[in-house]
Design a protein around this motif. Structure first.
Motif, mmCIF file in Angstrom:
data_model
loop_
_atom_site.group_PDB
_atom_site.id
_atom_site.type_symbol
_atom_site.label_atom_id
_atom_site.label_comp_id
_atom_site.label_asym_id
_atom_site.label_seq_id
_atom_site.Cartn_x
_atom_site.Cartn_y
_atom_site.Cartn_z
ATOM 1 N N SER A 47 0.818 -1.132 -0.033
ATOM 2 C CA SER A 47 0.069 0.020 0.049
ATOM 3 C C SER A 47 0.792 1.241 0.191
ATOM 4 O O SER A 47 1.536 1.601 1.006
ATOM 5 N N PHE A 48 0.872 2.075 -1.205
ATOM 6 C CA PHE A 48 1.659 3.255 -1.086
ATOM 7 C C PHE A 48 0.535 4.349 -0.924
ATOM 8 O O PHE A 48 -0.134 4.787 -1.769
ATOM 9 N N GLN B 42 1.932 -12.434 -7.562
ATOM 10 C CA GLN B 42 2.402 -12.375 -6.279
ATOM 11 C C GLN B 42 2.135 -10.956 -5.443
ATOM 12 O O GLN B 42 2.254 -11.049 -4.197
ATOM 13 N N VAL B 43 1.898 -9.998 -6.247
ATOM 14 C CA VAL B 43 2.085 -8.509 -5.673
ATOM 15 C C VAL B 43 0.669 -7.900 -6.211
ATOM 16 O O VAL B 43 0.388 -7.601 -7.218
ATOM 17 N N ILE B 44 0.233 -7.317 -5.204
ATOM 18 C CA ILE B 44 -0.941 -6.413 -5.320
ATOM 19 C C ILE B 44 -0.478 -5.095 -4.960
ATOM 20 O O ILE B 44 -0.243 -4.878 -3.872
ATOM 21 N N VAL B 45 -0.604 -4.271 -5.854
ATOM 22 C CA VAL B 45 -0.325 -2.642 -5.358
ATOM 23 C C VAL B 45 -1.298 -1.662 -5.318
ATOM 24 O O VAL B 45 -1.905 -1.442 -6.299
ATOM 25 N N SER B 46 -1.455 -0.937 -4.159
ATOM 26 C CA SER B 46 -2.569 -0.011 -3.966
ATOM 27 C C SER B 46 -1.875 1.149 -3.720
ATOM 28 O O SER B 46 -0.666 1.415 -3.167
ATOM 29 N N TYR B 47 -2.403 2.257 -4.461
ATOM 30 C CA TYR B 47 -1.831 3.431 -4.889
ATOM 31 C C TYR B 47 -2.660 4.551 -4.763
ATOM 32 O O TYR B 47 -3.615 4.722 -5.368
ATOM 33 N N GLU B 48 -2.354 5.519 -3.696
ATOM 34 C CA GLU B 48 -3.319 6.469 -3.323
ATOM 35 C C GLU B 48 -3.056 7.873 -4.054
ATOM 36 O O GLU B 48 -2.572 8.832 -3.466
ATOM 37 N N LEU C 260 -1.639 -0.796 -11.109
ATOM 38 C CA LEU C 260 -2.295 -0.117 -9.696
ATOM 39 C C LEU C 260 -3.725 -0.021 -9.012
ATOM 40 O O LEU C 260 -4.538 0.167 -10.000
ATOM 41 N N TRP C 261 -3.830 -0.675 -8.221
ATOM 42 C CA TRP C 261 -4.946 -0.865 -7.640
ATOM 43 C C TRP C 261 -5.413 0.438 -6.946
ATOM 44 O O TRP C 261 -4.595 1.190 -6.249
ATOM 45 N N SER C 262 -6.833 0.683 -6.648
ATOM 46 C CA SER C 262 -7.249 1.666 -5.675
ATOM 47 C C SER C 262 -6.976 1.600 -4.466
ATOM 48 O O SER C 262 -6.371 0.681 -3.890
ATOM 49 N N HIS C 263 -6.838 2.839 -3.702
ATOM 50 C CA HIS C 263 -6.336 2.979 -2.244
ATOM 51 C C HIS C 263 -7.323 1.973 -1.323
ATOM 52 O O HIS C 263 -8.312 1.797 -1.714
ATOM 53 N N ILE C 264 -6.637 1.437 -0.626
ATOM 54 C CA ILE C 264 -7.168 0.424 0.315
ATOM 55 C C ILE C 264 -7.380 1.264 1.574
ATOM 56 O O ILE C 264 -6.456 2.101 2.279
ATOM 57 N N PRO C 265 -8.694 1.447 2.098
ATOM 58 C CA PRO C 265 -9.019 1.969 3.128
ATOM 59 C C PRO C 265 -8.388 1.668 4.484
ATOM 60 O O PRO C 265 -8.181 0.331 4.823
ATOM 61 N N TYR D 11 -9.700 -3.660 3.123
ATOM 62 C CA TYR D 11 -9.721 -2.611 3.900
ATOM 63 C C TYR D 11 -8.788 -3.226 5.098
ATOM 64 O O TYR D 11 -8.704 -4.398 5.363
ATOM 65 N N VAL D 12 -8.357 -2.371 5.789
ATOM 66 C CA VAL D 12 -7.364 -2.369 6.944
ATOM 67 C C VAL D 12 -7.987 -1.981 8.210
ATOM 68 O O VAL D 12 -8.703 -0.847 8.276
ATOM 69 N N THR D 13 -8.051 -2.827 9.288
ATOM 70 C CA THR D 13 -8.122 -2.394 10.664
ATOM 71 C C THR D 13 -6.783 -1.993 11.377
ATOM 72 O O THR D 13 -6.293 -3.050 11.568
#
Length: 326
Positions: free
Chosen positions: A154-155, A199-205, A215-220, A250-252
């Motif tokens: 997660s960037f 093997q890699v999922i990249v979230s980019y805000e 590049l995937w959407s931002h992970i909350p 999403y992340v807690t």
């Protein structure tokens, strides 16, 4: 190697006993076709803070309290030790975190002031000694040795990055991971990822992600902004009841927040002292959570000093609850 057979863990009791460095590949085969966003996944908050530059004399970043910024400007030799003690959220390298089972990394990217090189760094209050390219290469080398493990990068924060820097960062991501990058068009299940070699999922805000299929959407990231475990739990329980869960990943974040008042009233302590003293309460709460797609379910749970706590096996074990619904 075929991925269509039964997992070696189908006959294992607690999932917390799975090999930490390869727990995904040892999950029961009943979970291989479940969306990854419905599994319980352990993560680390401020992943690259184990290598903060103790010789750095740049101003602390704007995320720090105003008073701390002012004191740092005029009383740097006195204040900097406090900054380091409260900015370091992990003590082990990214490879060691992956070895202990972390599969979500919280990456915060910066361009160092007065640095004319093309290098990018990580930051949390101050900058790191290692470059972004070096860390990403270390992750790729680890993945080469663990071909059935999947990481989510997660960037999420960018300091002093202009468009050229973003383009440089994205090109570095592509050059390092190449065919391991999962495009955002793919269904995200372990079986599908294994079969396709992703093997890699990249979230980019950042809006620039829209022109890059990798590049995937931002992970909350749910953040309670509390310095006490009980207050953090109360905030998250309230949010879960009122908002349910976001769709997808999403992340807690069970990371506690130190404010200037707390730091000044505990001058001999560090962030690690605060975090480790509250982990027993937090982990007892985590044990009662459930992954899945229901409104109150969890997905990624991230924390500080993950290699020194029992957070990772506690989160992995939550996936046992999914087996009762299959």
């Amino acid at each position: 190697m075929s991925f269509m057979g039964r997992s070696t863990s189908d006959s294992i009791g607690s999932l917390s006993d799975l090999p930490a460095d390869s727990w995904m590949s040892h999950l029961p085969s009943a979970l291989w076709d479940m969306p990854l966003c419905n599994l319980a996944i352990p993560g680390s908050h401020n992943t690259i803070t184990y290598c903060l530059d103790k010789n750095d004399r740049s101003p602390v970043d704007l995320a720090q309290p105003d008073v701390l910024q002012t004191l740092d400007k005029y009383m740097k030799p006195l204040i900097r030790p406090f900054v380091y003690k409260w900015a370091m959220a992990q003590e082990t390298s990214v490879k060691e975190q992956l070895d202990c089972g972390v599969r979500y990394c919280d990456l915060r990217i910066a361009r160092r002031p007065n640095d004319n090189s093309a290098h990018l760094y990580f930051y949390h209050g101050v900058y790191t000694t290692v470059t972004v390219e070096a860390v990403l290469t270390e992750i790729r080398e680890w993945l080469d040795m663990h071909p059935r493990e999947v990481v989510i990068l997660s960037f999420s924060h960018f300091l002093e990055l202009n468009l050229d820097c973003h383009n440089l960062l994205i090109q570095t991501i592509k050059d390092v991971f190449v065919s391991k990058l999962c495009p955002k068009t793919e269904p995200i299940t372990l079986r599908n990822l294994w079969q396709l070699g992703y093997q890699v999922i990249v979230s980019y805000e950042h809006n620039i992600k829209n022109i890059h299929n990798e590049l995937w959407s931002h992970i909350p990231y749910w953040w309670a902004n509390k310095c006490k475990a009980e207050a953090l739990i109360e905030e998250f329980e309230k949010r879960r009841k009122q908002q349910g869960r976001p769709g997808g990943f999403y992340v807690t974040g069970i990371n506690l927040t130190e404010d200037l008042k707390y730091i000044c009233s505990h001058p001999t302590e560090s962030l690690k002292d605060l975090v480790m003293s509250t982990y027993p309460v937090l982990l007892e709460w985590v044990k009662g959570l459930c992954p899945g797609s229901n409104p109150g379910s969890i997905n990624i749970i991230a924390g500080d000093f993950v290699s020194e706590s029992h957070l990772v096996p506690t989160v992995i074990a939550l996936n046992e609850k999914l087996l009762n619904w299959i």
